[in-house]
Design a protein around this motif. Structure first.
Motif, mmCIF file in Angstrom:
data_model
loop_
_atom_site.group_PDB
_atom_site.id
_atom_site.type_symbol
_atom_site.label_atom_id
_atom_site.label_comp_id
_atom_site.label_asym_id
_atom_site.label_seq_id
_atom_site.Cartn_x
_atom_site.Cartn_y
_atom_site.Cartn_z
ATOM 1 N N ASN A 99 38.811 35.260 30.620
ATOM 2 C CA ASN A 99 38.573 33.848 30.936
ATOM 3 C C ASN A 99 38.853 32.909 29.771
ATOM 4 O O ASN A 99 38.123 31.944 29.556
ATOM 5 N N VAL A 100 39.915 33.171 29.039
ATOM 6 C CA VAL A 100 40.349 32.282 27.964
ATOM 7 C C VAL A 100 41.299 31.263 28.588
ATOM 8 O O VAL A 100 42.234 31.628 29.296
ATOM 9 N N SER A 101 41.063 30.003 28.339
ATOM 10 C CA SER A 101 41.917 28.945 28.896
ATOM 11 C C SER A 101 43.302 28.985 28.261
ATOM 12 O O SER A 101 43.433 29.168 27.043
ATOM 13 N N THR A 102 44.317 28.771 29.072
ATOM 14 C CA THR A 102 45.676 28.698 28.528
ATOM 15 C C THR A 102 45.822 27.485 27.600
ATOM 16 O O THR A 102 46.731 27.449 26.775
ATOM 17 N N ASN A 103 44.915 26.517 27.706
ATOM 18 C CA ASN A 103 44.934 25.355 26.803
ATOM 19 C C ASN A 103 44.598 25.741 25.359
ATOM 20 O O ASN A 103 44.848 24.965 24.443
ATOM 21 N N ALA A 104 44.015 26.931 25.161
ATOM 22 C CA ALA A 104 43.664 27.383 23.817
ATOM 23 C C ALA A 104 44.877 27.891 23.045
ATOM 24 O O ALA A 104 44.824 28.073 21.837
ATOM 25 N N VAL A 105 45.993 28.097 23.752
ATOM 26 C CA VAL A 105 47.197 28.648 23.113
ATOM 27 C C VAL A 105 47.873 27.589 22.252
ATOM 28 O O VAL A 105 48.111 26.466 22.686
ATOM 29 N N ILE A 106 48.187 27.981 21.028
ATOM 30 C CA ILE A 106 48.863 27.105 20.083
ATOM 31 C C ILE A 106 50.353 27.426 20.028
ATOM 32 O O ILE A 106 51.186 26.539 19.973
ATOM 33 N N ALA A 107 50.677 28.723 20.063
ATOM 34 C CA ALA A 107 52.070 29.143 19.945
ATOM 35 C C ALA A 107 52.237 30.563 20.468
ATOM 36 O O ALA A 107 51.267 31.279 20.659
ATOM 37 N N ARG A 108 53.503 30.929 20.667
ATOM 38 C CA ARG A 108 53.849 32.277 21.125
ATOM 39 C C ARG A 108 54.693 32.957 20.042
ATOM 40 O O ARG A 108 55.534 32.315 19.404
ATOM 41 N N VAL A 109 54.487 34.263 19.861
ATOM 42 C CA VAL A 109 55.290 35.050 18.928
ATOM 43 C C VAL A 109 56.649 35.325 19.572
ATOM 44 O O VAL A 109 56.711 35.785 20.711
ATOM 45 N N VAL A 110 57.738 35.033 18.838
ATOM 46 C CA VAL A 110 59.092 35.268 19.362
ATOM 47 C C VAL A 110 59.865 36.300 18.545
ATOM 48 O O VAL A 110 60.831 36.877 19.023
ATOM 49 N N LYS A 111 59.448 36.524 17.306
ATOM 50 C CA LYS A 111 60.077 37.532 16.450
ATOM 51 C C LYS A 111 59.003 38.188 15.610
ATOM 52 O O LYS A 111 58.008 37.556 15.267
ATOM 53 N N ILE A 112 59.267 39.442 15.257
ATOM 54 C CA ILE A 112 58.321 40.211 14.445
ATOM 55 C C ILE A 112 59.085 40.869 13.310
ATOM 56 O O ILE A 112 60.182 41.390 13.517
ATOM 57 N N CYS A 113 58.501 40.842 12.129
ATOM 58 C CA CYS A 113 59.046 41.571 10.991
ATOM 59 C C CYS A 113 58.079 42.720 10.725
ATOM 60 O O CYS A 113 56.942 42.499 10.315
ATOM 61 N N ARG A 114 58.530 43.930 11.006
ATOM 62 C CA ARG A 114 57.705 45.123 10.841
ATOM 63 C C ARG A 114 58.382 46.025 9.821
ATOM 64 O O ARG A 114 59.544 46.381 9.982
ATOM 65 N N LYS A 115 57.664 46.338 8.764
ATOM 66 C CA LYS A 115 58.200 47.173 7.681
ATOM 67 C C LYS A 115 59.518 46.616 7.151
ATOM 68 O O LYS A 115 60.446 47.352 6.854
ATOM 69 N N GLY A 116 59.614 45.287 7.078
ATOM 70 C CA GLY A 116 60.796 44.638 6.520
ATOM 71 C C GLY A 116 61.963 44.471 7.477
ATOM 72 O O GLY A 116 62.987 43.923 7.099
#
Length: 158
Positions: A99-116
């Motif tokens: 029950n977390v409001s979608t209004n609480a979202v600030i941003a979405r992750v689009v890329k990840i840097c994992r182990k460089g």
């Protein structure tokens, strides 16, 4: 010559700047802190790129930066969307935050840097991880516990 200086700010202090840049279409790169999204990323080793997301563009499986009612900023994965609400969970967790409001979202992750190494959230290998790790949610604690014991055994043999 000017001395280079590192300033450490909390997300609370950065929030107004972060929101402004995201609304202008900028992406933001943040170093990951905390352990709730293991094994995908590790505390202070990995990074994520965030972008502003339009209302209605969120989908199950997205990792979002959101602000809890207590003011805490969290990066967790959307497990289920319903009626402008969502259930979220960290990859190292099995209990849903419901029950977390979608209004609480600030941003979405689009890329990840994992182990460089950088990869997009559209990458086939990543999408396979999301699917497999998602169906393992009920047994994640046991899987991570076994993996931790194996790592400890390997370290103790060195």
């Amino acid at each position: 010559m000017m001395e280079e200086r590192t300033v450490i700010l909390s997300l609370e202090e950065l929030s107004p700047i972060l929101n402004s840049l995201l609304e202008q279409g900028q992406t933001i790169t943040l170093q990951v802190t905390g352990t709730s999204m293991m094994p995908l990323w590790m505390h202070r080793r990995d990074q994520v790129v965030l972008e502003h997301c339009q209302e209605g563009s969120l989908k199950n499986g997205d990792i979002v930066l959101y602000r809890r009612e207590n003011g805490q900023y969290v990066l967790h994965r959307i497990i289920k969307l319903y009626d402008r609400q969502m259930s979220l969970c960290g990859d190292a967790q099995s209990k849903l935050e419901k029950n977390v409001s979608t209004n609480a979202v600030i941003a979405r992750v689009v890329k990840i840097c994992r182990k460089g190494k950088w990869f997009s959230c559209d990458h086939r290998g990543y999408l396979l991880y999301v699917y497999l790790w998602g169906i393992m949610r009920p047994v994640r604690g046991k899987v991570l516990g076994i993996a931790g014991r194996i790592r400890s055994l390997k370290k103790s043999r060195k």
